[in-house]
Design a protein around this motif. Sequence first.
Motif, PDB file in Angstrom:
ATOM      1  N   ILE A 336       0.781  -1.143   0.089  1.00 14.26           N
ATOM      2  CA  ILE A 336       0.104  -0.105   0.017  1.00 14.26           C
ATOM      3  C   ILE A 336       0.915   1.276   0.056  1.00 14.26           C
ATOM      4  N   ARG A 337       0.859   2.116  -1.151  1.00 18.86           N
ATOM      5  CA  ARG A 337       1.709   3.133  -1.209  1.00 18.86           C
ATOM      6  C   ARG A 337       1.050   4.540  -1.589  1.00 18.86           C
ATOM      7  N   ASN A 338      -0.321   4.351  -1.823  1.00 19.24           N
ATOM      8  CA  ASN A 338      -1.035   5.686  -2.097  1.00 19.24           C
ATOM      9  C   ASN A 338      -2.347   5.778  -1.542  1.00 19.24           C
ATOM     10  N   THR A 339      -2.804   4.821  -0.803  1.00 17.47           N
ATOM     11  CA  THR A 339      -3.851   4.785   0.041  1.00 17.47           C
ATOM     12  C   THR A 339      -3.488   5.485   1.500  1.00 17.47           C
ATOM     13  N   GLY A 362       2.577   0.002  11.706  1.00 13.98           N
ATOM     14  CA  GLY A 362       3.665  -0.717  11.480  1.00 13.98           C
ATOM     15  C   GLY A 362       3.596  -1.876  10.305  1.00 13.98           C
ATOM     16  N   LEU A 363       2.522  -2.097  10.064  1.00 20.47           N
ATOM     17  CA  LEU A 363       2.365  -3.014   8.726  1.00 20.47           C
ATOM     18  C   LEU A 363       2.423  -2.490   7.425  1.00 20.47           C
ATOM     19  N   CYS A 364       1.881  -1.192   7.506  1.00 17.89           N
ATOM     20  CA  CYS A 364       1.871  -0.431   6.096  1.00 17.89           C
ATOM     21  C   CYS A 364       3.139   0.417   5.833  1.00 17.89           C
ATOM     22  N   LEU A 367       3.979   3.391   3.288  1.00 18.92           N
ATOM     23  CA  LEU A 367       3.280   4.601   3.353  1.00 18.92           C
ATOM     24  C   LEU A 367       4.274   5.546   3.756  1.00 18.92           C
ATOM     25  N   ARG A 368       4.333   6.706   3.006  1.00 17.41           N
ATOM     26  CA  ARG A 368       5.119   7.772   3.643  1.00 17.41           C
ATOM     27  C   ARG A 368       4.475   8.330   4.778  1.00 17.41           C
ATOM     28  N   LYS A 372       0.110   8.975   7.006  1.00 12.38           N
ATOM     29  CA  LYS A 372      -0.225   8.157   8.174  1.00 12.38           C
ATOM     30  C   LYS A 372      -1.149   8.917   9.321  1.00 12.38           C
ATOM     31  N   ARG A 373      -1.921   8.731   9.808  1.00 11.33           N
ATOM     32  CA  ARG A 373      -2.679   9.480  11.091  1.00 11.33           C
ATOM     33  C   ARG A 373      -3.276   8.579  11.894  1.00 11.33           C
ATOM     34  N   HIS A 374      -3.317   8.815  13.308  1.00 15.12           N
ATOM     35  CA  HIS A 374      -3.799   8.021  14.152  1.00 15.12           C
ATOM     36  C   HIS A 374      -4.777   8.982  15.244  1.00 15.12           C
ATOM     37  N   HIS A 375      -5.764   8.609  15.693  1.00 11.87           N
ATOM     38  CA  HIS A 375      -6.776   9.644  16.535  1.00 11.87           C
ATOM     39  C   HIS A 375      -7.199   8.520  17.667  1.00 11.87           C
TER      40      HIS A 375
END
Length: 407
Positions: A336-339, A362-364, A367-368, A372-375
């Motif tokens: 996954i590179r663009n999602t 940690g799996l993706c 991805l740059r 990536k975001r976490h809430h």
Amino acid sequence: MRMLYSGYQAWNDMLAPARFGAQIALGMRDKMGPVADWAMPRRMFAMMDVFQGAKLTHKRPAYAIDTVTSGNAEVSVREEIALDLPFGDLLHFVKDEVEAAQPRVLVVAPMSGHFSTLLRSTVATLLRDHDVYITDWKNARDVPLEAGRFGFDDYVDYVIRFLQELGEGAHLVSVCQPCVPALAAVALMSEDKDKATPRSMTLMGGPIDPNAAPTVVNDLANEKPIEWFEENLISVVPFRYAGRGREVYPGFLQLSAFVSMNMERHSATHRELYQLLADGKDVEADRIKTFYEEYFAVLDMTKEFYLETVDMVFQRTLLSKGELTVRGRKVDPGAIRNTALLTVEGEKDDVCAVGQTSAAHGLCTGLRPHLKRHHLQPGVGHYGVFSGSKWEKQVYPQVRNMILAMN
């Protein structure tokens, strides 16, 4: 256990006349005039109301989303089946009055004993700013044997097929248990360079890595071998239904497990419901009744999907170990590179605890960082992640902003 479903059905049939009698009696309440408001009749009607409402149903409740505020206008909403497949429909919530095109979003709903209407609040909120579709799963007992099997791989196939139906530029929002097959679907589509690969993927309260923070749910899944689950929880659909002969994990068994985990709370809530009805506080009572109408609507899962999910997701945790395969293909989240990825967790979630969903980052590995975001939502449990006031006011803006950024 194979005959348990027939025994459950016989018990329901035996109670049906009593429930019907209670319903008839409740229908006569308005004809009694002032007498119906006396203390004793109120208590009797309250008891009948609680009794006839404490029953399981096996048909999908209505989404009942007739209008929504979109932009500065109140627009009507109608449901349209965009794609009809044997085990689930791609359901489109169409807003005819909206002039400007809005981002298309596929909501991937759990197949875990309840219907997709459990995400009614999620859909209603997303509809304010998006063109929303949902995986509307069918009750396995209503699917004829001729339709074949439906396992974990089939779930992934359905997600891919639904995304392809939405076409290029869509977004994905997955809630709870399907976060694993949803992530697998996006990984496979990314590897295939499928044009329908979603632009963003929001995973909410899902068991990407149950071992990151085990809960009671995880403990229950691991305390017995998979053979125990097959021998003790799988039953056969009775003859009267279209899916006669299909082996399923009955929804009534799953609901029993959920209720037993919080028996004291459910008992207290029903005592409160009785008292509210007896006191004539119908508005407060209706809130409880509405919740249980949805909660008691149960869906049967196919034997293969249930057992494979327990085995692959909760016992062997294959995705987090890099060992998950679909149709013989290894699932590589690093593809996954663009999602863009957004993960959402609830501070007090006792179903998918903090750390289980954020493990997706940690799996993706492809991805740059800016994708990536976490809430982490303070003060909410599992259901508060995708419904209620904090979902609407604090979680939803995070989801909306991610979709807007990638649209």
